[in-house]
Design a protein around this motif. Structure first.
Motif, PDB file in Angstrom:
ATOM      1  N   MET A  75       0.958  -1.070   0.350  1.00 44.65           N
ATOM      2  CA  MET A  75      -0.567  -0.250   0.532  1.00 44.65           C
ATOM      3  C   MET A  75       0.901   1.161  -0.147  1.00 44.65           C
ATOM      4  O   MET A  75       0.444   2.325  -0.430  1.00 44.65           O
ATOM      5  N   MET A  76       2.360   1.028   0.517  1.00 38.30           N
ATOM      6  CA  MET A  76       2.662   2.226   0.696  1.00 38.30           C
ATOM      7  C   MET A  76       3.276   3.145  -0.318  1.00 38.30           C
ATOM      8  O   MET A  76       3.469   4.305  -0.385  1.00 38.30           O
ATOM      9  N   PRO A  77       3.627   2.597  -1.923  1.00 41.09           N
ATOM     10  CA  PRO A  77       3.695   3.441  -2.379  1.00 41.09           C
ATOM     11  C   PRO A  77       2.255   4.528  -2.866  1.00 41.09           C
ATOM     12  O   PRO A  77       2.908   5.197  -3.140  1.00 41.09           O
ATOM     13  N   GLU A  78       1.140   4.471  -2.923  1.00 40.01           N
ATOM     14  CA  GLU A  78       0.458   4.742  -2.925  1.00 40.01           C
ATOM     15  C   GLU A  78       0.187   5.374  -1.873  1.00 40.01           C
ATOM     16  O   GLU A  78      -0.247   7.153  -2.053  1.00 40.01           O
ATOM     17  N   CYS A  79       0.312   5.974  -1.302  1.00 40.81           N
ATOM     18  CA  CYS A  79       0.358   6.528   0.675  1.00 40.81           C
ATOM     19  C   CYS A  79       1.523   7.689   0.377  1.00 40.81           C
ATOM     20  O   CYS A  79       0.918   9.054   0.413  1.00 40.81           O
ATOM     21  N   PHE A  80       2.237   7.357   0.281  1.00 43.30           N
ATOM     22  CA  PHE A  80       3.750   8.120  -0.344  1.00 43.30           C
ATOM     23  C   PHE A  80       3.190   9.449  -1.353  1.00 43.30           C
ATOM     24  O   PHE A  80       2.861  10.465  -1.246  1.00 43.30           O
ATOM     25  N   ASP A  81       2.749   8.545  -2.499  1.00 41.83           N
ATOM     26  CA  ASP A  81       2.519   9.177  -3.374  1.00 41.83           C
ATOM     27  C   ASP A  81       1.134  10.248  -3.368  1.00 41.83           C
ATOM     28  O   ASP A  81       0.307  11.728  -3.690  1.00 41.83           O
ATOM     29  N   ARG A  82      -0.057   9.910  -2.715  1.00 44.04           N
ATOM     30  CA  ARG A  82      -0.925  10.635  -2.478  1.00 44.04           C
ATOM     31  C   ARG A  82      -0.793  11.347  -1.556  1.00 44.04           C
ATOM     32  O   ARG A  82      -1.229  13.129  -1.827  1.00 44.04           O
ATOM     33  N   GLY A 129     -14.203   0.460   8.148  1.00 47.50           N
ATOM     34  CA  GLY A 129     -13.001   0.420   9.270  1.00 47.50           C
ATOM     35  C   GLY A 129     -12.714   0.832   9.792  1.00 47.50           C
ATOM     36  O   GLY A 129     -12.753   1.997  10.639  1.00 47.50           O
ATOM     37  N   ALA A 130     -11.905   0.057  11.406  1.00 48.81           N
ATOM     38  CA  ALA A 130     -11.432  -0.439  12.383  1.00 48.81           C
ATOM     39  C   ALA A 130     -10.475  -0.905  12.458  1.00 48.81           C
ATOM     40  O   ALA A 130      -9.908  -2.016  11.362  1.00 48.81           O
ATOM     41  N   GLY A 131     -10.517  -1.151  13.620  1.00 51.48           N
ATOM     42  CA  GLY A 131      -9.038  -1.987  14.640  1.00 51.48           C
ATOM     43  C   GLY A 131      -7.844  -0.911  13.788  1.00 51.48           C
ATOM     44  O   GLY A 131      -6.781  -1.878  13.843  1.00 51.48           O
ATOM     45  N   PHE A 132      -7.649   0.253  13.615  1.00 49.66           N
ATOM     46  CA  PHE A 132      -6.013   0.254  13.013  1.00 49.66           C
ATOM     47  C   PHE A 132      -4.974   0.509  13.985  1.00 49.66           C
ATOM     48  O   PHE A 132      -3.672  -0.171  13.367  1.00 49.66           O
ATOM     49  N   SER A 133      -5.108  -0.107  15.109  1.00 50.68           N
ATOM     50  CA  SER A 133      -3.970  -0.988  15.867  1.00 50.68           C
ATOM     51  C   SER A 133      -3.068  -0.080  16.342  1.00 50.68           C
ATOM     52  O   SER A 133      -1.809  -0.538  16.385  1.00 50.68           O
ATOM     53  N   GLY A 134      -3.143   1.374  15.531  1.00 56.93           N
ATOM     54  CA  GLY A 134      -1.878   2.658  16.224  1.00 56.93           C
ATOM     55  C   GLY A 134      -1.000   2.462  14.749  1.00 56.93           C
ATOM     56  O   GLY A 134       0.060   3.062  15.369  1.00 56.93           O
ATOM     57  N   HIS A 135      -1.588   1.829  14.116  1.00 58.79           N
ATOM     58  CA  HIS A 135      -0.513   2.543  12.593  1.00 58.79           C
ATOM     59  C   HIS A 135      -1.034   2.544  11.726  1.00 58.79           C
ATOM     60  O   HIS A 135      -0.963   2.629  10.379  1.00 58.79           O
ATOM     61  N   GLY A 136      -2.345   3.091  11.402  1.00 58.29           N
ATOM     62  CA  GLY A 136      -2.985   3.204  10.966  1.00 58.29           C
ATOM     63  C   GLY A 136      -2.987   4.488  10.018  1.00 58.29           C
ATOM     64  O   GLY A 136      -2.965   4.975   8.755  1.00 58.29           O
ATOM     65  N   PHE A 137      -2.119   5.495  10.465  1.00 52.34           N
ATOM     66  CA  PHE A 137      -2.666   6.985  10.009  1.00 52.34           C
ATOM     67  C   PHE A 137      -1.656   7.172   8.781  1.00 52.34           C
ATOM     68  O   PHE A 137      -2.114   7.764   7.893  1.00 52.34           O
ATOM     69  N   LYS A 138      -0.147   6.882   8.390  1.00 52.04           N
ATOM     70  CA  LYS A 138       0.753   6.297   7.448  1.00 52.04           C
ATOM     71  C   LYS A 138      -0.078   6.035   5.849  1.00 52.04           C
ATOM     72  O   LYS A 138      -0.372   6.326   4.790  1.00 52.04           O
ATOM     73  N   LEU A 139      -1.216   4.828   6.409  1.00 52.69           N
ATOM     74  CA  LEU A 139      -1.849   4.112   5.551  1.00 52.69           C
ATOM     75  C   LEU A 139      -3.437   4.871   4.604  1.00 52.69           C
ATOM     76  O   LEU A 139      -3.949   3.962   4.022  1.00 52.69           O
ATOM     77  N   ALA A 140      -3.432   5.613   5.490  1.00 55.70           N
ATOM     78  CA  ALA A 140      -5.446   5.870   5.167  1.00 55.70           C
ATOM     79  C   ALA A 140      -5.045   6.910   3.670  1.00 55.70           C
ATOM     80  O   ALA A 140      -5.933   6.424   3.397  1.00 55.70           O
ATOM     81  N   PRO A 141      -3.977   7.257   2.883  1.00 57.13           N
ATOM     82  CA  PRO A 141      -4.595   7.331   1.955  1.00 57.13           C
ATOM     83  C   PRO A 141      -4.488   6.125   1.266  1.00 57.13           C
ATOM     84  O   PRO A 141      -5.979   5.979   0.151  1.00 57.13           O
ATOM     85  N   ALA A 142      -4.676   4.961   1.110  1.00 56.21           N
ATOM     86  CA  ALA A 142      -4.592   3.284   0.546  1.00 56.21           C
ATOM     87  C   ALA A 142      -6.348   3.295   1.727  1.00 56.21           C
ATOM     88  O   ALA A 142      -7.089   2.266   0.633  1.00 56.21           O
ATOM     89  N   ILE A 143      -6.388   3.344   2.969  1.00 48.23           N
ATOM     90  CA  ILE A 143      -7.695   3.133   3.207  1.00 48.23           C
ATOM     91  C   ILE A 143      -8.541   3.569   2.733  1.00 48.23           C
ATOM     92  O   ILE A 143     -10.094   3.202   2.771  1.00 48.23           O
ATOM     93  N   GLY A 144      -9.062   4.990   2.284  1.00 45.01           N
ATOM     94  CA  GLY A 144      -9.575   5.965   2.059  1.00 45.01           C
ATOM     95  C   GLY A 144      -9.908   4.802   0.459  1.00 45.01           C
ATOM     96  O   GLY A 144     -11.017   5.368  -0.023  1.00 45.01           O
ATOM     97  N   HIS A 145      -9.069   4.940  -0.645  1.00 39.35           N
ATOM     98  CA  HIS A 145      -9.419   4.415  -1.864  1.00 39.35           C
ATOM     99  C   HIS A 145     -10.005   2.986  -1.859  1.00 39.35           C
ATOM    100  O   HIS A 145     -10.975   3.059  -1.905  1.00 39.35           O
ATOM    101  N   ILE A 146      -9.621   1.931  -0.229  1.00 38.82           N
ATOM    102  CA  ILE A 146     -10.602   1.240  -0.300  1.00 38.82           C
ATOM    103  C   ILE A 146     -11.620   0.879   0.250  1.00 38.82           C
ATOM    104  O   ILE A 146     -12.449   0.606  -0.430  1.00 38.82           O
ATOM    105  N   LEU A 147     -11.798   1.885   0.946  1.00 40.90           N
ATOM    106  CA  LEU A 147     -13.284   2.068   1.645  1.00 40.90           C
ATOM    107  C   LEU A 147     -14.078   2.708   0.784  1.00 40.90           C
ATOM    108  O   LEU A 147     -15.961   2.425   0.284  1.00 40.90           O
ATOM    109  N   GLY A 148     -13.201   4.073   0.263  1.00 42.82           N
ATOM    110  CA  GLY A 148     -14.354   4.696  -0.930  1.00 42.82           C
ATOM    111  C   GLY A 148     -15.375   3.685  -1.571  1.00 42.82           C
ATOM    112  O   GLY A 148     -16.137   3.762  -3.020  1.00 42.82           O
ATOM    113  N   ASN A 149     -14.227   2.330  -2.702  1.00 42.22           N
ATOM    114  CA  ASN A 149     -14.953   1.803  -3.658  1.00 42.22           C
ATOM    115  C   ASN A 149     -15.807   0.960  -3.159  1.00 42.22           C
ATOM    116  O   ASN A 149     -16.630   0.711  -3.763  1.00 42.22           O
ATOM    117  N   LEU A 150     -15.830   0.706  -1.385  1.00 39.14           N
ATOM    118  CA  LEU A 150     -16.340  -0.394  -1.830  1.00 39.14           C
ATOM    119  C   LEU A 150     -17.862   0.813  -1.416  1.00 39.14           C
ATOM    120  O   LEU A 150     -19.042  -0.254  -1.396  1.00 39.14           O
TER     121      LEU A 150
END
Length: 393
Positions: A61-68, A346-367
């Protein structure tokens, strides 16, 4: 009627709304507290960002996250990233997994043994049983600026954000072929201030997720935990300056992380990556057992500072709190709520989700848009909890 309503304006909810606005979707974000606030997991000045994961489902996921994140900063004219590098310290097996994923992603990295890590980064020390891997492309996201940038982008794109408005009831309204207004099923949301209708709802409610989904007969094995966020005064501040010292992840029996000096003058953030279970509606209230656990966790950090950061004072100068919502395996939950096709979670980000937010937003948005996911969702399905043990992130 909205096309999508997002409940929860933490970083995941905002990233989802931002993605939806970019895709010309009529979006409303509802947040129970006035923004900004410190009742969740998205406040504060800084978060570590990295490709250095031991699981490929995240490093992918991180290439998309860094880019976004970079494009969002350019769009809003805000500097969102400090490229100080990330150092991961663990046993050989864990570091090998990280190295394999960095290699697969084509990310520059360097293995540093225990003898040389202190020479490379004076002020840091590790044991002979540990190995370090340095990722120069990693660093720190300016979290509060990221939140501002997401809000600006949503509002600038025609989305709406309504804060200080608590969701009270979420109802699924069935289609009625005899009613021209209800030719399709939709969601009705009653808040403390109004009533809204939407085709889909995305729940990014943090520690409140189980309270929100309880009426639908679903319960996730997540725990809200309060984290000690501690800042330690440096004996020699130049050693831990952000221009010289990286963000650090220590993956041992007790997981820790640190960020170089950047928020409080002369103070470095060093924290234990776990906390004590709380009720998010009463975060200051701890049981006697909880108080004992919190004290023990505090001692874990004191020991960590003594062993790994010899040039820090032994008592923290600043003490803050943060709330994580953790799953048993520290992996995320990203799915359509079982049995409820118009409710996305979207739940249970367990303290490591902030950096992933652009990819997570893409996933949840597509759902929410009934589109294919850009990433495999099996690792993030709640069905996995039937038979899985905890792991280190």
């Amino acid at each position: 009627m909205y096309e999508v309503i997002v409940c929860g304006a933490g970083v995941q909810g905002l990233a989802t709304a931002c993605y939806l606005v970019e895709n010309n979707t009529k979006v409303l974000v509802i947040e129970q507290f006035p923004l900004p606030h410190a009742r969740g997991s998205s406040h504060g000045a800084s978060r570590i960002t990295r490709y250095s994961y031991n699981k490929s489902c995240y490093s992918d996921m991180m290439p998309e996250c860094f880019d976004r994140w970079e494009k969002l900063g350019e769009k809003t004219d805000l500097n969102l990233f400090n490229n100080c590098g990330v150092l991961t310290v663990s046993d050989r097996d864990y570091v090998t997994l990280v190295e394999d994923n960095l290699t697969a992603e084509g990310i520059e990295h360097e293995i540093i043994d225990d003898v040389n890590v202190g020479k490379r980064f004076p002020g840091f020390s590790s044991s002979e049983k540990e190995v370090a891997i340095y990722e120069p492309s990693g660093g720190i996201l300016m979290a509060d600026r990221c939140m501002q940038a997401l809000q600006r982008s949503i509002i600038g794109g025609g989305g709406e954000i309504r804060d200080g408005e608590k969701v009270m009831v979420i109802e699924e309204i069935p289609a009625d072929v005899d009613d021209p207004v209800r030719t399709f099923p939709y969601i009705r949301i009653t808040t403390s201030k109004s009533v809204y209708s939407t085709k889909k709802v995305v729940l990014t409610c943090g520690s409140w997720i189980n309270k929100v989904i309880k009426p639908f007969g679903v319960h996730y094995p997540v725990k809200p935990v309060k984290i000690n966020v501690l800042y330690w005064k440096a004996k020699d501040a130049s050693l831990y300056d952000i221009n010289k010292f990286p963000a650090v992840l220590i993956k041992t029996a007790h997981n820790f992380y640190s960020l170089p000096i950047m928020e409080y003058p002369g103070h470095m953030k060093v924290c234990f990556h776990y906390g004590v279970t709380i009720d998010p509606d009463e975060p200051a209230k701890l049981s006697k057992t909880g108080e004992l656990i919190r004290a023990r966790q505090y001692q874990f950090v004191v020991d960590c500072v003594r062993n790994y950061y010899p040039e820090l004072e032994q008592d923290p100068g600043v003490h803050e709190d943060c709330i994580y919502t953790v799953t048993p395996d520290s992996d995320l939950i990203l799915e359509t709520l079982p049995g409820h096709s118009n409710i996305i979670v979207g739940a249970g980000f367990s303290g490591h989700g902030f950096k992933l937010a652009p990819a997570i937003g893409h996933i949840l948005g597509n759902l929410a848009l009934d589109r294919d996911s850009p990433y495999a969702l099996a690792p993030f399905s709640s069905q996995r909890f039937k038979n899985k043990s905890a792991s280190r992130m």
